[in-house]
Design a protein around this motif. Structure first.
Motif, PDB file in Angstrom:
ATOM      1  N   LEU A   1      -5.903  -1.316 -10.068  1.00  0.00           N
ATOM      2  CA  LEU A   1      -5.729  -0.005  -9.427  1.00  0.00           C
ATOM      3  C   LEU A   1      -6.771   0.285  -8.352  1.00  0.00           C
ATOM      4  O   LEU A   1      -6.476   0.909  -7.342  1.00  0.00           O
ATOM      5  CB  LEU A   1      -5.791   1.101 -10.484  1.00  0.00           C
ATOM      6  N   ASN A   2      -7.996  -0.153  -8.597  1.00  0.00           N
ATOM      7  CA  ASN A   2      -9.047   0.182  -7.624  1.00  0.00           C
ATOM      8  C   ASN A   2      -8.898  -0.608  -6.324  1.00  0.00           C
ATOM      9  O   ASN A   2      -9.597  -0.356  -5.356  1.00  0.00           O
ATOM     10  CB  ASN A   2     -10.441  -0.013  -8.223  1.00  0.00           C
TER      11      ASN A   2
ATOM     12  N   ILE B   1       2.633   2.020  -9.929  1.00  0.00           N
ATOM     13  CA  ILE B   1       3.769   1.094  -9.786  1.00  0.00           C
ATOM     14  C   ILE B   1       3.352  -0.112  -8.934  1.00  0.00           C
ATOM     15  O   ILE B   1       3.662  -1.259  -9.258  1.00  0.00           O
ATOM     16  CB  ILE B   1       4.991   1.813  -9.161  1.00  0.00           C
TER      17      ILE B   1
ATOM     18  N   PHE C   1       0.838  10.392  -5.710  1.00  0.00           N
ATOM     19  CA  PHE C   1      -0.046   9.313  -5.320  1.00  0.00           C
ATOM     20  C   PHE C   1      -0.434   8.398  -6.493  1.00  0.00           C
ATOM     21  O   PHE C   1      -0.268   7.178  -6.429  1.00  0.00           O
ATOM     22  CB  PHE C   1      -1.254   9.906  -4.571  1.00  0.00           C
ATOM     23  N   TYR C   2      -0.875   8.975  -7.604  1.00  0.00           N
ATOM     24  CA  TYR C   2      -1.239   8.105  -8.728  1.00  0.00           C
ATOM     25  C   TYR C   2      -0.027   7.364  -9.311  1.00  0.00           C
ATOM     26  O   TYR C   2      -0.111   6.146  -9.527  1.00  0.00           O
ATOM     27  CB  TYR C   2      -2.023   8.877  -9.798  1.00  0.00           C
ATOM     28  N   PRO C   3       1.093   8.053  -9.565  1.00  0.00           N
ATOM     29  CA  PRO C   3       2.242   7.303 -10.082  1.00  0.00           C
ATOM     30  C   PRO C   3       2.674   6.143  -9.171  1.00  0.00           C
ATOM     31  O   PRO C   3       2.973   5.057  -9.654  1.00  0.00           O
ATOM     32  CB  PRO C   3       3.352   8.361 -10.175  1.00  0.00           C
TER      33      PRO C   3
ATOM     34  N   TYR D   1       3.389  -3.995 -10.190  1.00  0.00           N
ATOM     35  CA  TYR D   1       4.252  -5.008  -9.583  1.00  0.00           C
ATOM     36  C   TYR D   1       3.520  -6.117  -8.872  1.00  0.00           C
ATOM     37  O   TYR D   1       4.007  -7.239  -8.804  1.00  0.00           O
ATOM     38  CB  TYR D   1       5.235  -4.332  -8.618  1.00  0.00           C
ATOM     39  N   THR D   2       2.392  -5.801  -8.285  1.00  0.00           N
ATOM     40  CA  THR D   2       1.711  -6.830  -7.509  1.00  0.00           C
ATOM     41  C   THR D   2       0.617  -7.508  -8.323  1.00  0.00           C
ATOM     42  O   THR D   2       0.096  -8.535  -7.914  1.00  0.00           O
ATOM     43  CB  THR D   2       1.055  -6.244  -6.248  1.00  0.00           C
TER      44      THR D   2
ATOM     45  N   VAL E   1      -5.736  -1.013  -4.961  1.00  0.00           N
ATOM     46  CA  VAL E   1      -4.576  -0.464  -4.261  1.00  0.00           C
ATOM     47  C   VAL E   1      -5.108   0.646  -3.368  1.00  0.00           C
ATOM     48  O   VAL E   1      -5.745   1.583  -3.849  1.00  0.00           O
ATOM     49  CB  VAL E   1      -3.541   0.109  -5.247  1.00  0.00           C
TER      50      VAL E   1
ATOM     51  N   THR F   1       0.842  -1.197   0.000  1.00  0.00           N
ATOM     52  CA  THR F   1       0.000   0.000   0.000  1.00  0.00           C
ATOM     53  C   THR F   1       0.879   1.250   0.000  1.00  0.00           C
ATOM     54  O   THR F   1       2.042   1.206   0.405  1.00  0.00           O
ATOM     55  CB  THR F   1      -0.899   0.071   1.261  1.00  0.00           C
TER      56      THR F   1
ATOM     57  N   LEU G   1      -5.823   3.803  -0.869  1.00  0.00           N
ATOM     58  CA  LEU G   1      -5.458   5.223  -0.900  1.00  0.00           C
ATOM     59  C   LEU G   1      -4.550   5.568   0.268  1.00  0.00           C
ATOM     60  O   LEU G   1      -4.684   4.989   1.335  1.00  0.00           O
ATOM     61  CB  LEU G   1      -6.719   6.058  -0.730  1.00  0.00           C
TER      62      LEU G   1
END
Ligand SMILES: Cc1cc2nc3c(=O)[nH]c(=O)nc-3n(C[C@H](O)[C@H](O)[C@H](O)COP(=O)(O)OP(=O)(O)OC[C@H]3O[C@@H](n4cnc5c(N)ncnc54)[C@H](O)[C@@H]3O)c2cc1C
Ligand SMILES: Cc1cc2nc3c(=O)[nH]c(=O)nc-3n(C[C@H](O)[C@H](O)[C@H](O)COP(=O)(O)OP(=O)(O)OC[C@H]3O[C@@H](n4cnc5c(N)ncnc54)[C@H](O)[C@@H]3O)c2cc1C
Ligand code: FES
Lengths: 378, 371, 106
Positions: free
Chosen positions: C64-65, C55, C49-51, C59-60, C67, C28, C69
């Motif tokens: 995106l939704n 990443i 935050f977005y970049p 990698y994981t 990961v 996270t 905040l």
């Protein structure tokens, strides 16, 4: 691709010897990590360290991180803190640079009436070997010229300092892993059962078995305790901390409520609220804290606040550490305390002695659960 | 300080909400951090259409001035150069004017902080001369400063091309448009026509941006190999994301919707978030065009007015129905996907909290799914 | 992309440092933040935050939704200590000394 790496790592944990460990430590905050590390030093035990998040997602990641001794009372508690603080230089040699700095600590007071208690404190602490000087205004200002001329004086001791809590926990875990400790993070423990001599630790990612378990759940200690049918006598107390932009180094000492970190940021805070596990900040407390900062150090009035964070202290009901075997449940241990940053080297050492030798170099009766009334065991 | 409705953000959405609320007789305070109102419209010299109730094209800055005039003629208390920095334990919003910090006690908040430009990283993106397209636009239209002479545009959406056109009009040479997708994102014929002499590199990225103190060399990686060019300006147009911090501070639930810009607060058909005292409007409620931005402000205001008793239920429903119809019409026409994502967000939130759909929304929403 | 490319400009944290944190198990933004300081700068992760989340997603393999905040913190904009202190209700100054005598706090 790293995902695969993690999965493999996970399989390693899962496939280990029919999942039987010597010790499972639940909670990878500063306390659990220190216990896991110290246990691993002999490389004799199969240890599994579990956390529902990542190390530092609990209280140890949102703390002031003083290694503070001199004003801790009664004096046996001060002594305990001192013994732990004295372990830090050795710890650093073993696990790496945790940015421990024995800066010396200043605890200012604002009126003459408090000088009496200061002198009494110095006298008491001297009995256990904690050296304290009681300074008058001029002496304090000479040491730390940024402090407010409004203060009446301060107690001072060389033993106090601070540490980088992020490095500390990271390096405990790193060293523990290097010594063979298995880790399972982002993995909440949902239940614990005991059948015969073996504990079954049921987690989101499967079940693990062990001969002994150590619960170091910080502010979640109550929930973990319930899994063993006990009511942990701890409270959750929120603290909010203001952080300034990086400033030129200007504070030499660790000061009551205020310290300057290596990168120049000044951390300020001294609030206590019982609001459950709520890590939000509030402007009410932020404003009071800003007021306090200026009262202590007038020059801070020009500093910019970049952020604010909150942490939840795990506060035993009488304020003193808990480290004990759960009554009626052999092999299950609970640890919970405030000031865990200060105490972690010593607590890790004591817990390891207890788990491996059954006796400790310091008598643990003061840390017992017995001292609280109304604890129920299953 | 105390009021019925507190509006955070004096962009088009916040101003439209404040004007609507004032008209119905509520006491309104409008807070904006800038020294002048208008939000992002202040540097939008281009023309916008369609606007609610009109097909006529209006210059962004003129639209902003028009709203400001209406606002200044109203009873709305305007606090410029005031920033919302947080909230108190009792959920009052705290603002600062740079001298002091104080609470504004309100019955309802309408929060319209707008959107921020998304960063895009590549080797050298932090050196001077690399900036967002929005920053370049502010420099030429507000500060009257030329950000460079030779520009590379990274991204090919409408906004990138619009800024390229404005830069060109100021005498800046557009050296290249670099797009990592297979084709240009913008389908605006007028803008594309204006860029017809500019080299476009598709399926391409910026390999590096270098320069001693300031940018002077850009290397573009294309399927045909590396291209090196001299440039002293890179404008990044990587889209916008809704500003969510004020909502998070107010304890509003967030959700991820790519088509709306990323993370944003959940809200219902009244533009009310999961915190019943907080409404949302404008680009913060999903990246869209100016027409819907204005309409969301009105719809949010009507929701707050109705709950506070400044507007009868029947009247509110009738107005909301009209506004939603218009919003659906414009947004579907301009960007169907945005409207569909908005509908999904709203539907999902209603289901989650077990709140019935008002009839007027069934109509527009059904429309979205059917065509 | 070159691993030395900066991701967090405020704290000058590059891709390599973020990837190392992920290799060590972080999933996270906040966990990466505690390991690297990425996101602790003046912009409070508004820029990175977005970049960073991209990443992590890459990698994981997490979408995106999923990961999470970063925890967004007050104050929303940088504010001066004196500005914050002004108008606050009373002062709660306690000398640490006075407190600690009571309950062994630090
Ligand atoms: C504002 C503030 C200032 C402080 N200042 C100082 C100071 O200056 N000096 C000092 O010494 N101390 C200080 N403290 C106290 C110190 O930070 C704490 O005592 C210490 O961090 C506690 O560590 P811990 O490991 O017990 O708890 P934590 O760090 O909270 O660790 C507990 C871990 O258990 C995990 N866990 C919980 N439940 C489960 C479950 N069911 N399954 C799996 N994992 C679980 C959690 O995820 C967490 O990582 C301060 C505290 C606060 C809040
Ligand atoms: C850089 C940029 C360029 C744009 N260019 C185009 C374009 O070319 N074409 C197009 O169709 N659309 C464009 N847009 C979008 C268009 O400007 C928006 O549709 C419209 O301005 C959004 O209105 P809004 O009211 O939601 O937000 P904004 O116009 O952004 O207004 C938000 C207001 O809130 C204030 N605010 C934010 N946070 C706080 C706080 N904590 N305290 C106090 N005040 C606060 C800000 O100062 C600002 O004035 C652009 C947007 C941006 C950001
Ligand atoms: S870019 Fe990471 S904190 Fe600002």
């Amino acid at each position: 691709m790293w995902y695969r790496y993690l999965v493999n790592q996970w399989k390693m944990v899962n496939h280990k010897m029919d999942n039987l460990f010597d010790v499972i430590v639940v909670g990878s905050g500063v306390i659990g990590s220190s216990v896991a590390y110290h246990l691993s030093e002999s490389k004799k035990h199969e240890v599994l360290l579990i956390d529902k998040g990542f190390p530092l997602s609990g209280t140890s990641g949102s703390t002031q991180a003083w290694v503070w001794v001199h004003s801790k009372t009664p004096s046996w508690y001060g002594e305990l803190s001192m013994l732990s603080a004295e372990l830090y230089p050795f710890l650093e040699k073993k696990i790496g640079d945790v940015e421990y700095k024995r800066t010396g600590g200043i605890a200012p007071f604002f009126n003459e009436a408090e000088r009496e208690s200061a002198l009494r404190l110095a006298e008491k602490q001297a009995e256990v070997g904690i050296e304290i000087e009681v300074l008058n205004r001029e002496e304090v200002l000479e040491k730390e010229p940024s402090l407010s001329p409004e203060i009446a004086g301060a107690t001072f001791s060389k033993i106090d300092g601070n540490v980088n809590p992020f490095r500390l926990v990271e390096l405990y875990v790193k060293a523990a892993r290097k010594n063979g400790v298995h880790c399972s993070f982002y993995n909440p423990v949902n239940d614990i059962e005991k059948s015969g001599d073996i504990f079954q630790v049921k987690t989101q990612k499967g079940s693990f078995r062990s001969k002994k378990i150590v619960l170091a759940g910080g502010p979640w200690s109550k929930e973990l305790g319930k899994m063993l049918g006990m009511d942990m006598p701890v409270k959750q107390v929120r603290g909010q901390i203001l952080v300034t932009e990086p400033l030129q180094p200007f504070l030499k000492y660790t000061i009551g409520g205020i310290r300057q970190a290596d990168n120049g940021e000044v951390l300020i805070g001294y609030s206590k609220e019982e609001v459950g596990y709520d890590r939000r900040s509030t402007l009410d407390v932020m404003q009071q804290t800003a007021r306090m900062a200026i009262d202590f150090i007038p020059a801070l009035s020009k500093a910019n606040i970049v952020r604010c964070f909150s942490g939840i202290r795990v506060m035993p009901e009488d304020g003193f550490p808990i480290l004990d075997e759960v009554p009626g449940m052999e092999g299950a241990y609970v640890i919970a305390m405030h000031s865990g940053i200060t105490l972690s080297p010593l607590i890790g050492t004591l817990m390891t002695e207890l788990l491996t030798e059954g006796e400790t170099s310091i008598n643990l009766s003061r840390f017992s659960l017995e001292r609280f009334n109304g604890i129920q065991s299953r | 300080m105390e009021t019925d409705i507190l509006v955070i953000g004096g962009g088009p959405a916040g101003m439209s909400a404040a004007i609507t609320a004032d008209r119905a007789g509520a006491r309104v305070i409008l807070v904006d951090e800038s020294f002048s109102l208008g939000g992002q419209l202040r540097q939008q010299t281009q023309h916008f259409a369609p606007l609610p109730g009109s097909e006529e094209k209006v210059r962004g800055t003129a639209l902003g001035n028009d709203l400001i005039k209406k606002l200044e003629a109203s009873k709305v208390k305007i606090l410029k150069k005031h920033i919302m920095i947080g909230s108190y334990r009792n959920e009052n919003i705290g603002v600062t004017d740079g001298e002091k910090t104080f609470a504004i006690q309100s019955q309802k908040n309408i929060i319209a902080p707008g959107a921020a430009e998304k960063a895009k990283i590549f080797p050298g993106w932090t050196i001077p001369g690399v900036m967002t397209a929005g920053a370049a636009q502010i420099l030429i239209n507000r500060e009257r400063v030329l950000p460079g002479k030779n520009a590379v545009m990274l991204g090919s959406n409408d906004y990138s091309l619009e800024v390229a056109r404005q830069l060109k009009a100021c005498g800046v040479t557009i050296k290249a448009i670099v797009e990592d997708k297979e084709q240009m994102i913008s389908s605006d014929m007028e803008l594309l026509h204006d860029m017809k002499n500019v080299p476009v590199y598709l399926n391409s990225t910026i390999e590096s941006a270098t320069g001693k103190e300031e940018l002077n060399k850009v290397v573009v990686k294309t399927p045909a190999g590396l291209y090196e060019m001299e440039a002293d300006l890179i404008c990044i147009a990587n889209g916008f994301d809704p500003i969510i911090e004020p909502f998070e501070i107010m304890g509003c639930n967030l959700a991820y919707h790519k088509e709306l810009g990323g993370w944003l607060p959940e809200y219902n058909v009244y533009f009310q978030t999961s915190n019943p005292s907080c409404y949302i409007a404008g680009n913060a409620a999903g990246i869209t065009t100016i027409g819907p931005v204005l309409l969301t402000g009105e719809i949010a205001a009507i929701g707050a007015l109705e709950e506070l008793g400044f507007m009868e239920q029947e009247e509110a429903e009738a107005q909301r129905k009209e506004l939603w119809k218009e919003l659906a019409e414009i947004e579907k026409r301009e960007n169907e996907k945005t409207f569909r994502a908005r509908s999904e967000l709203i539907e999902g939130f209603h289901q989650k909290i077990g709140m019935a759909f008002p009839e007027e929304f069934n109509m527009v929403n059904g429309g979205a799914h059917n065509g | 992309m070159d691993k030395s490319t900066i991701v967090c400009r405020c704290e000058e944290i590059n891709i390599d440092e973020i990837e190392t944190a992920i290799k060590n198990g972080a999933e996270t933004f906040d966990d990466i933040k505690r390991l690297t300081r990425c996101g602790m700068g003046p912009c409070q992760s508004k820029t990175c935050f977005y970049p960073v989340n991209e990443i992590i997603a890459e990698y994981t393999g997490m979408p995106l939704n999923e990961v999470s905040l970063p925890r967004l913190r007050m104050p929303l904009k940088m504010v001066r200590m004196s500005t914050l202190a002004q108008d606050s209700e009373g002062s709660n100054v306690v000398s640490v000394f006075g407190e600690s005598v009571e309950d062994g706090e630090s």
